[in-house]
Structures are given as structure tokens and as C-alpha cells.
Design a protein around this motif. Structure first.
Motif, PDB file in Angstrom:
ATOM      1  N   ASP A 249      27.807  24.486  24.018  1.00  0.00           N
ATOM      2  CA  ASP A 249      29.197  24.880  24.204  1.00  0.00           C
ATOM      3  C   ASP A 249      29.338  25.783  25.428  1.00  0.00           C
ATOM      4  OD1 ASP A 249      31.923  25.069  23.557  1.00  0.00           O
ATOM      5  OD2 ASP A 249      31.599  26.884  22.384  1.00  0.00           O
ATOM      6  N   LEU A 309      28.877  14.725  22.142  1.00  0.00           N
ATOM      7  CA  LEU A 309      30.263  15.151  22.364  1.00  0.00           C
ATOM      8  C   LEU A 309      30.354  16.213  23.447  1.00  0.00           C
ATOM      9  CD1 LEU A 309      31.721  15.216  18.747  1.00  0.00           C
ATOM     10  CD2 LEU A 309      32.442  13.745  20.631  1.00  0.00           C
ATOM     11  N   TYR A 310      29.403  17.130  23.450  1.00  0.00           N
ATOM     12  CA  TYR A 310      29.424  18.158  24.493  1.00  0.00           C
ATOM     13  C   TYR A 310      29.047  17.580  25.859  1.00  0.00           C
ATOM     14  CZ  TYR A 310      30.355  22.022  21.366  1.00  0.00           C
ATOM     15  OH  TYR A 310      30.969  22.872  20.490  1.00  0.00           O
ATOM     16  N   ASP A 313      31.869  15.722  27.495  1.00  0.00           N
ATOM     17  CA  ASP A 313      33.105  16.456  27.733  1.00  0.00           C
ATOM     18  C   ASP A 313      33.518  16.359  29.194  1.00  0.00           C
ATOM     19  OD1 ASP A 313      34.778  19.031  28.336  1.00  0.00           O
ATOM     20  OD2 ASP A 313      34.696  18.936  26.141  1.00  0.00           O
ATOM     21  N   GLU A 314      34.813  16.255  29.420  1.00  0.00           N
ATOM     22  CA  GLU A 314      35.308  16.097  30.795  1.00  0.00           C
ATOM     23  C   GLU A 314      35.002  17.305  31.669  1.00  0.00           C
ATOM     24  OE1 GLU A 314      39.926  17.437  29.827  1.00  0.00           O
ATOM     25  OE2 GLU A 314      39.430  15.338  30.171  1.00  0.00           O
ATOM     26  N   LYS A 315      34.744  18.472  31.060  1.00  0.00           N
ATOM     27  CA  LYS A 315      34.372  19.645  31.852  1.00  0.00           C
ATOM     28  C   LYS A 315      33.076  19.396  32.611  1.00  0.00           C
ATOM     29  CE  LYS A 315      36.367  23.034  28.628  1.00  0.00           C
ATOM     30  NZ  LYS A 315      36.051  24.176  27.736  1.00  0.00           N
ATOM     31  N   SER A 344      31.917   8.406  22.384  1.00  0.00           N
ATOM     32  CA  SER A 344      32.672   9.655  22.285  1.00  0.00           C
ATOM     33  C   SER A 344      34.045   9.578  22.934  1.00  0.00           C
ATOM     34  CB  SER A 344      31.879  10.803  22.920  1.00  0.00           C
ATOM     35  OG  SER A 344      31.726  10.579  24.308  1.00  0.00           O
ATOM     36  N   ARG A 348      37.824  11.659  22.369  1.00  0.00           N
ATOM     37  CA  ARG A 348      38.601  12.305  23.429  1.00  0.00           C
ATOM     38  C   ARG A 348      39.968  11.654  23.561  1.00  0.00           C
ATOM     39  NH1 ARG A 348      33.927  11.392  26.339  1.00  0.00           N
ATOM     40  NH2 ARG A 348      35.050  10.206  27.917  1.00  0.00           N
TER      41      ARG A 348
END
Length: 357
Positions: A249, A309-310, A313-315, A344, A348
Motif C-alpha cells: 500500500d 490489486l496493488y 493500481d493506476e498509481k 483486476s 477497477r
């Protein structure tokens, strides 16, 4: 219906059963949040149910452990996580940064696990107090769900232990910047004799996850369990699985936290290579501890899904260095993580389309 053990069956039941149940519960809290008269409370409550609904979706996966009593597990998990997200938002927005205030508000998480405890004034250190019963209603929902769980009384001590870690972290990480590291390091030193070898910030990361608590809720909702089994489940998740969860995270939030001057545990590794090595170690330890649990294949699938999932992530896509390191982590996860990574986008897309419907 048994506990799923294959990646595709986990995903199928997530989409067909768990996510609709989670969003039904979230809708209740969204509508209640809209009635809060205080602007700050209302805004932070709504941010929690809109922007952090994926926390409840992920936590809700553990309801699959409860088979026919999924409704009680989902109700508990969504209400408990909604408290976590709401209070985290309030602490982030607090100008006073008063540790007494933070601890008082987080009494809600303790009382949510104790149906016999008298509810306190969670806002007693604040001038503003009117949340239209929002926090008390969330606590009551957790208690009602807990009373419908055959194994709750046996699981409660282990759940409280994990909750106490989480509550302490929320206090220490939100105080004034000059006080954070001394408090976090002193806290670690008090617990270090009882922990495997790790850095202080890795311990802090491990306390910030609710995965173990929700796994216990899933088992408690399904049937009676022994206190020994509950402790086994707790030890299966803390510290390695939960540590990996929160480190990932923080890993994807590095650029955002660097710009905002926020605390980020990944900043304390001496190099990227050390960080990758420690993540690899956490993953290996997590997999070993999960193999000791009942339904190990299910827990392993959720751990792979969490990693995916992490990493998807789009980040990650907006941070060049993070993106390159994420590729190394994806290879580390192997084929199961890749499977969840490729799927995933469904999570989103759904979250963007209707985050709290």
C-alpha cells in the motif's frame, strides 16, 4: 458450498456473491452519511464509502470462509472497515493532531468487538459532536453481526489483539510530525521481544492491516471455533501477511506521499534493492505462515489477489521507478498473482463506474 480454493472460483464468487452484498451494506452507510449535519463529519464519512469501497470489497472476500452465514460476516466486515476509513479520514484532516482525540475516536473499534461494553463519547475532545449517530450505528451493526456469529466469543480475544495494534498505529502515525518517529520507535521497542526480527517500520506496517481480523470474522461467522484455532489464524496473518499488505500500500503511494510530505514506511529502506529483498522475504514468510492455516489454498489465493490489486493500481503506471519495481514484484508473485493481475481491471472498472452503489 465449500470454501473456494482455485483462483477462478474465488473470483467468480467475489463477483457473483460478495461484491453485491458489500455494496448493499455500503449503500446503507452512504445514505446515513448524507444525513450527518456537521460538514467535516459528513464529508469524511462520504469520502470513506465512495473512495475506499475497495477496502470493504477486499475484506468481504473473507466472508467466503463462513459458507451459509455470509450475510453476518459481510455486515460485520463492511461496518468495521467503514469505521476504519471514516476515522482515518478524520485523523488525516485534524488540525489539532491530539493523540487523546485520536484514541477516543478509535474506542469505537474496540467497542465494536465487545457487545457488552458501554458506548463512550467518541468525540469528547472535539467541539463538534453531531454525526447523527453515524459512528454509534456502525458500532451497533458490528455488535449485531458478531452476535450472529457462532464462533465470535472464541475469536474475540485474537480479534481484539489485532484491533489494539491497529488502534495504536492510528494514534501514533497521526500525531505531530516531530512526535511520530519517537512514538513509533518506542512502541516497536515495547513489542520487539515478542516479534521475529524486523525493522520498526515493518512492524508498524504489519499493524495497519485488517486482513487477519476479517479472516477471524469469516471463521467465527461460519461455525464455532476454538481459541487455539483463532490464535492460529491470527498468527497466520500477523505479522507477515499483514506487513506485506501495508508495505505494498505504501509502495504505490510513494510519489504522492513524497509530494505531500506524508509518512511512508517504504522511505526507510536504505535502497530499492533492500526494499525488494525485504518484500521477497515477507512474501516467503507470509506463504509459509498461510500454509499452516485451515483452508490454506484459499488464504494463498487471497494473498496473491491482494498483491495483484496493488501492483495493477493506476498509481503504479504514473511512477516510472515504481512501475519498474512493480514488474519485479509481479514476477515474484508467480502465475497466481499474474492471473489476478490480469483480472483486476474488473475491480477497477466497477469501482470507477459506481463506487458505492
Amino acid at each position: 458450498m465449500g470454501v473456494p480454493t482455485r483462483s477462478w472460483t474465488v473470483l467468480y464468487r467475489m463477483y457473483r456473491q460478495i461484491i453485491p452484498m458489500v455494496h448493499k451494506e455500503l449503500k446503507v452507510w452512504r445514505e446515513h452519511a448524507k444525513t450527518i449535519p456537521n460538514d467535516t463529519f459528513r464529508e469524511q464519512a462520504l469520502l470513506g464509502v465512495y473512495e475506499k469501497s475497495f477496502h470493504c470489497e477486499g475484506g468481504g472476500a473473507y466472508a467466503m470462509l463462513s459458507n451459509r452465514n455470509q450475510a453476518a460476516a459481510v455486515k460485520f466486515i463492511v461496518a468495521y472497515q467503514t469505521i476504519c476509513d471514516y476515522l482515518d479520514n478524520l485523523c488525516d484532516k485534524s488540525d489539532a493532531q491530539d493523540p487523546d482525540d485520536f484514541r477516543a475516536m478509535h474506542e469505537a473499534l474496540q467497542q465494536a468487538l465487545d457487545p457488552e461494553a458501554e458506548r463512550t463519547d467518541y468525540y469528547r475532545y472535539r467541539e463538534e459532536k453531531d454525526d447523527n449517530g453515524y459512528l454509534h450505528a456502525l458500532v451497533d451493526a458490528c455488535r449485531e453481526a458478531a452476535q450472529a456469529m457462532p464462533g465470535f466469543s472464541s475469536a474475540q480475544p485474537a480479534m481484539e489483539e489485532l484491533s489494539a495494534y491497529y488502534r495504536d498505529l492510528q494514534v501514533y502515525k497521526h500525531v505531530k510530525e516531530e512526535d511520530r518517529l519517537p512514538l513509533l520507535k518506542a512502541w516497536f521497542e515495547r513489542h520487539e521481544p515478542f516479534l521475529p526480527s524486523m525493522y520498526w517500520f515493518e512492524f508498524a506496517a504489519a499493524t495497519g492491516s485488517t486482513m487477519g481480523l476479517y479472516s477471524l470474522a469469516g471463521y467465527a461467522a461460519g461455525d464455532e471455533i476454538s481459541e487455539e484455532t483463532a490464535q492460529q489464524v491470527k498468527n497466520g496473518y500477523f505479522p507477515w501477511v499483514q506487513g506485506l499488505h501495508i508495505l505494498l500500500d505504501y509502495f504505490i503511494d510513494q510519489e504522492e506521499d513524497r509530494q505531500d510530505g506524508e509518512l511512508n514506511f517504504c522511505f526507510y529502506y536504505e535502497s530499492e534493492d533492500e526494499m525488494v529483498a525485504r518484500f521477497r522475504f515477507f512474501k516467503a514468510q507470509a506463504e509459509a505462515s498461510l500454509r499452516e492455516l485451515p483452508h490454506p489454498a484459499f488464504h494463498e489465493r487471497l494473498n496473491h489477489g491482494m498483491m495483484a490489486l496493488y501492483l495493477a493500481d493506476e498509481k503504479v503506471q504514473t511512477q516510472k521507478d515504481v512501475k519498474q519495481t512493480a514488474k519485479r514484484f509481479l514476477k515474484l508473485g508467480g502465475a497466481p498473482t499474474l492471473f489476478f493481475y490480469l483480472n483486476s481491471w474488473v475491480f477497477r472498472r466497477k469501482t470507477k463506474r459506481d463506487p458505492a452503489s
